[in-house]
Design a protein around this motif. Structure first.
Motif, PDB file in Angstrom:
ATOM      1  N   SER A   1     -51.825  58.375 -37.622  1.00 36.63           N
ATOM      2  CA  SER A   1     -52.976  58.739 -36.787  1.00 36.63           C
ATOM      3  C   SER A   1     -53.356  60.213 -36.915  1.00 36.63           C
ATOM      4  CB  SER A   1     -52.673  58.412 -35.323  1.00 36.63           C
ATOM      5  OG  SER A   1     -51.576  59.181 -34.865  1.00 36.63           O
TER       6      SER A   1
ATOM      7  N   GLN B   1     -39.880  59.631 -36.295  1.00 36.21           N
ATOM      8  CA  GLN B   1     -40.065  58.754 -35.136  1.00 36.21           C
ATOM      9  C   GLN B   1     -39.464  59.284 -33.841  1.00 36.21           C
ATOM     10  OE1 GLN B   1     -39.748  54.538 -35.623  1.00 36.21           O
ATOM     11  NE2 GLN B   1     -39.643  54.762 -37.844  1.00 36.21           N
TER      12      GLN B   1
ATOM     13  N   TYR C   1     -36.642  61.956 -27.513  1.00 36.80           N
ATOM     14  CA  TYR C   1     -37.925  61.275 -27.261  1.00 36.80           C
ATOM     15  C   TYR C   1     -38.332  60.426 -28.458  1.00 36.80           C
ATOM     16  CZ  TYR C   1     -38.869  64.321 -23.285  1.00 36.80           C
ATOM     17  OH  TYR C   1     -38.818  64.957 -22.075  1.00 36.80           O
ATOM     18  N   ALA C   2     -38.928  59.271 -28.174  1.00 34.58           N
ATOM     19  CA  ALA C   2     -39.591  58.503 -29.227  1.00 34.58           C
ATOM     20  C   ALA C   2     -40.998  59.070 -29.378  1.00 34.58           C
ATOM     21  CB  ALA C   2     -39.653  57.030 -28.843  1.00 34.58           C
ATOM     22  N   ILE C   3     -41.431  59.253 -30.629  1.00 32.48           N
ATOM     23  CA  ILE C   3     -42.803  59.710 -30.893  1.00 32.48           C
ATOM     24  C   ILE C   3     -43.671  58.468 -31.055  1.00 32.48           C
ATOM     25  CG2 ILE C   3     -44.294  61.031 -32.449  1.00 32.48           C
ATOM     26  CD1 ILE C   3     -41.828  62.644 -33.318  1.00 32.48           C
ATOM     27  N   GLU C   4     -44.673  58.324 -30.177  1.00 40.13           N
ATOM     28  CA  GLU C   4     -45.546  57.148 -30.224  1.00 40.13           C
ATOM     29  C   GLU C   4     -46.590  57.307 -31.340  1.00 40.13           C
ATOM     30  OE1 GLU C   4     -44.692  54.670 -28.502  1.00 40.13           O
ATOM     31  OE2 GLU C   4     -43.333  55.608 -27.059  1.00 40.13           O
ATOM     32  N   ALA C   5     -47.266  56.195 -31.667  1.00 43.54           N
ATOM     33  CA  ALA C   5     -48.243  56.201 -32.767  1.00 43.54           C
ATOM     34  C   ALA C   5     -49.373  57.206 -32.537  1.00 43.54           C
ATOM     35  CB  ALA C   5     -48.823  54.801 -32.953  1.00 43.54           C
ATOM     36  N   ASP C   6     -49.680  57.494 -31.247  1.00 42.81           N
ATOM     37  CA  ASP C   6     -50.768  58.437 -30.957  1.00 42.81           C
ATOM     38  C   ASP C   6     -50.259  59.866 -30.766  1.00 42.81           C
ATOM     39  OD1 ASP C   6     -49.431  58.309 -28.543  1.00 42.81           O
ATOM     40  OD2 ASP C   6     -51.168  57.706 -27.349  1.00 42.81           O
TER      41      ASP C   6
ATOM     42  N   THR D   1     -48.010  61.014 -28.706  1.00 42.90           N
ATOM     43  CA  THR D   1     -47.399  61.344 -27.412  1.00 42.90           C
ATOM     44  C   THR D   1     -45.908  60.995 -27.472  1.00 42.90           C
ATOM     45  OG1 THR D   1     -47.967  59.180 -26.514  1.00 42.90           O
ATOM     46  CG2 THR D   1     -49.548  60.965 -26.138  1.00 42.90           C
ATOM     47  N   LEU D   2     -45.161  61.413 -26.440  1.00 45.37           N
ATOM     48  CA  LEU D   2     -43.705  61.229 -26.443  1.00 45.37           C
ATOM     49  C   LEU D   2     -43.278  60.311 -25.304  1.00 45.37           C
ATOM     50  CD1 LEU D   2     -42.508  64.936 -26.939  1.00 45.37           C
ATOM     51  CD2 LEU D   2     -42.960  63.220 -28.697  1.00 45.37           C
ATOM     52  N   SER D   3     -42.263  59.474 -25.562  1.00 39.02           N
ATOM     53  CA  SER D   3     -41.660  58.662 -24.499  1.00 39.02           C
ATOM     54  C   SER D   3     -40.183  59.013 -24.401  1.00 39.02           C
ATOM     55  CB  SER D   3     -41.751  57.174 -24.825  1.00 39.02           C
ATOM     56  OG  SER D   3     -43.086  56.793 -24.932  1.00 39.02           O
TER      57      SER D   3
ATOM     58  N   GLN E   1     -36.472  58.749 -24.191  1.00 37.26           N
ATOM     59  CA  GLN E   1     -35.602  57.641 -24.594  1.00 37.26           C
ATOM     60  C   GLN E   1     -34.187  57.830 -24.077  1.00 37.26           C
ATOM     61  OE1 GLN E   1     -36.055  55.490 -27.891  1.00 37.26           O
ATOM     62  NE2 GLN E   1     -33.953  55.391 -28.590  1.00 37.26           N
TER      63      GLN E   1
END
Ligand SMILES: *[C@@H]1O[C@H](CO)[C@@H](O)[C@H](O)[C@H]1NC(C)=O
Ligand SMILES: *[C@@H]1O[C@H](CO)[C@@H](O)[C@H](O)[C@H]1NC(C)=O
Ligand SMILES: *[C@@H]1O[C@H](CO)[C@@H](O)[C@H](O)[C@H]1NC(C)=O
Ligand SMILES: *[C@@H]1O[C@H](CO)[C@@H](O)[C@H](O)[C@H]1NC(C)=O
Ligand SMILES: *[C@@H]1O[C@H](CO)[C@@H](O)[C@H](O)[C@H]1NC(C)=O
Length: 400
Positions: A228, A291, A325-330, A332-334, A336
Motif C-alpha cells: 500500500s 510484518q 506490534y503487527a504492521i497492518e496492510a494500511d 497502522t499498528l496493532s 500483539q
C-alpha cells in the motif's frame, strides 16, 4: 560470520558432529571505574560464550557498530572530548577475536548511529548526538576511509523543554527504500531531518524537516515498504510514543513528502497508562519480513520479574519491556505482545537476518540477552540465555 556453510559441508560428508556458531559483537560504554570495550560472544549449540573483550579499543564510549565485509566500523561518543568523537575501523578475523585497528577518524561530537548509503554502499552517514549534526564518509577503501561533509544544527529551545532539548541532538541515520534519502530524528529539536543524497558522489543536502509534537524527543525510526506504500515510524524518547507517516515520492523520485501523521500511539499500546516519568523509549526495529515493529522501553513501570537469563537458578531479576506490534496492510499498528527485554535499560536490540533471534543489549544489567522469536507468529517466545559482560552494553548485533 556464520559457520553454517562449514556445517552443511560436515553434514554432506555424513560426519557425526553438527557445529554451527554465530558471532554477536557488542559495544559497552565505560563507567567511572571500567573502560569502555568491544566484545565478541559466540552462540553455538544453544550456549553463549564470551570469546573476546578488548578494553578501550574503541575509546571509552563506544555506541554503535557497522559491519562491512571483514571490517567493523565503531563510533566512540568520547564524552571527555569537548570537540570531537571518533570513527574507528577494525579488521576482524573470522573467529571474531583480536580486532585490529586499521585507522581512526575524527567525527562531530558524540556520534551514536551510522548507516551505509550510495552506490555499492560505499558511503557511511553518521548522526552526532552531542554535536547535533550529520556527517558523511567515503568508506570505499577500508584502508583509507575519508571524511566528506558535515553539518551541525542550531535550534531555539521550546518553552518547558527538557535538558535534552537545549540543543540539537541528531540520534539516528535511516536510509529510505529508494536509497536517495536519509531520515534523522533530532531528539533536541522535535524534528525528523531529511537529507537527499547523491548515490555517486555521496554528497548530500538537507532537503526538509518534518516536525514531531512539542517535547516528544524523536529518537529512532525505520522505513517500511508495503504493497500500500512506504511508511516511516519513529519512537519518541521523551513522550514515549510511536508516530507513523505515509511517505509519498514525487514522480521523478527527487523529493519525498511525509504528509500529516497517520497515527500516534503510546509505546505500550493505544490507551495504555502507567508509564513513569523516568521511562525512556529507545530502540525501534522492523522484522525482516516487514510484518512486525518492535520497540524497547527503558525504566518503565510495567517492569517484569523474570528468571535471571544469565542463570535461571540464580533467582528473579527485574526487566524492562520490548513491545511487539503487527504492521497492518494500511501501515497502522496493532499491539500483539509485551515481552521482557531481559534486564534493565534495553538501549538497543537487533534481530537476526532470518528473524528467529532477538539480541538485546541491557545497559544497566551489564549483559546481553538472546531471545527466541517465532517467525510465523512474530512472537518472542523464550530466553535462550544471557551472558554477563559487565560495563554498560549499548549495542549488540549478530554478524552474519
Ligand atoms: C583468531 O584468529 C586470529 C587471526 O587469524 C589468530 O591470531 C587468533 O589466535 C585466533 N584466535 C583463536 C582463539 O582462535
Ligand atoms: C589473540 O587473542 C588471544 C586470546 O585472547 C590471545 O591469546 C592472543 O595473544 C591474541 N593474539 C594476538 C596476535 O593479538
Ligand atoms: C567539518 O567540516 C569542516 C569544513 O569542511 C572541517 O573543517 C571540519 O574539520 C569538519 N569536522 C569534522 C569533525 O570532521
Ligand atoms: C515524577 O513523578 C513523581 C510522582 O508522580 C513526581 O513526584 C516527580 O516530581 C516527577 N519527576 C519529574 C522529574 O517530573
Ligand atoms: C502472541 O503473544 C500474545 C501475547 O502473549 C498472545 O496473546 C498471542 O496468542 C500470541 N500469538 C500466538 C500466535 O501465539
Amino acid at each position: 560470520m556464520l559457520y553454517k556453510s562449514l556445517a552443511a559441508g560436515v553434514i554432506a560428508f555424513g560426519l557425526p558432529t553438527f557445529v554451527s556458531a554465530t558471532l554477536i559483537f557488542v559495544t559497552s560504554m565505560g563507567t567511572s571505574t571500567d573502560p569502555g570495550f568491544l566484545s565478541t560472544i559466540k552462540y553455538a549449540d544453544g550456549k553463549l560464550e564470551v570469546i573476546n573483550k578488548q578494553l578501550g579499543i574503541c575509546g571509552n564510549n563506544p555506541s554503535w557498530l557497522e559491519f562491512v565485509g571483514d571490517h567493523i566500523y565503531c563510533l566512540d561518543e568520547a564524552w571527555s572530548s569537548i570537540s570531537t568523537g571518533s570513527l574507528y575501523n577494525f579488521q576482524v578475523p573470522r573467529n571474531g577475536t583480536n580486532l585490529t585497528l586499521i585507522n581512526r577518524l575524527d567525527t562531530l561530537r558524540g556520534p551514536v548511529s551510522s548507516v551505509r548509503y550510495g552506490q555499492n554502499l560505499k558511503g557511511l552517514a553518521i548522526a552526532a548526538y552531542a554535536g547535533g549534526g550529520f556527517q558523511s564518509f567515503d568508506i570505499s577503501n577500508p584502508a583509507a576511509p575519508k571524511a566528506l561533509q558535515n553539518s551541525t544544527f542550531t535550534i531555539s529551545p521550546k518553552p518547558g523543554s527538557d535538558s535534552q532539548q537545549k540543543t540539537s541532538h541528531a540520534h539516528e541515520v535511516v536510509l529510505d527504500p529508494t536509497g536517495n534519502f536519509i531520515a534523522t530524528p533530532d531528539l533536541g529539536a522535535d524534528l525528523i531531518r531529511i537529507f537527499k543524497v547523491d548515490k555517486n558522489t555521496l554528497s548530500y543536502v538537507e532537503s526538509k524537516t518534518v516536525p514531531t509534537p512539542d517535547l516528544s524527543g524523536p529518537r529512532h525510526g525505520a522505513f517500511v515498504k508495503l504493497d500500500s506504500g512506504t511508511y516511516f515510524y519513529v519512537v519518541t524518547e521523551l513522550s514515549n510514543e510511536i508516530i507513523g507517516w505515509k511517505v509519498t515520492y514525487n514522480s521523478n523520485g527527487l523529493d519525498l513528502d511525509f504528509g500529516k501523521e497517520l497515527f500516534s500511539i503510546p509505546t505500550h499500546g493505544p490507551g495504555s497508562k502507567g508509564i513513569g516519568n523516568t521511562t525512556r523509549a529507545s530502540e525501534l526495529v522492523i522484522s525482516p519480513d516487514n510484518q512486525f515493529l518492535l520497540v524497547s522501553s527503558r525504566f518503565d513501570e510495567k517492569t517484569f520479574d523474570i528468571p535471571d537469563p544469565e542463570d535461571n537458578a540464580a533467582g528473579q531479576i527485574k526487566s524492562d519491556s520490548i513491545i511487539n506490534y503487527a504492521i497492518e496492510a494500511d501501515g497502522t499498528l496493532s499491539l500483539q505482545q509485551i515481552f521482557a527485554a531481559g534486564g534493565i535499560n534495553p538501549r538497543q536490540f537487533s534481530l537476526s537476518k532470518d528473524g528467529s533471534l532477538v539480541v538485546s543489549a541491557l545497559q544497566n544489567s551489564g549483559h546481553v540477552a538472546l531471545i527466541k522469536r517465532d517467525v510465523q507468529t512474530g512472537n518472542l517466545t523464550e530466553f535462550i540465555g544471557a551472558v554477563h559482560l559487565g560495563g554498560q552494553p549499548t549495542f549488540a548485533k549478530l554478524k552474519e
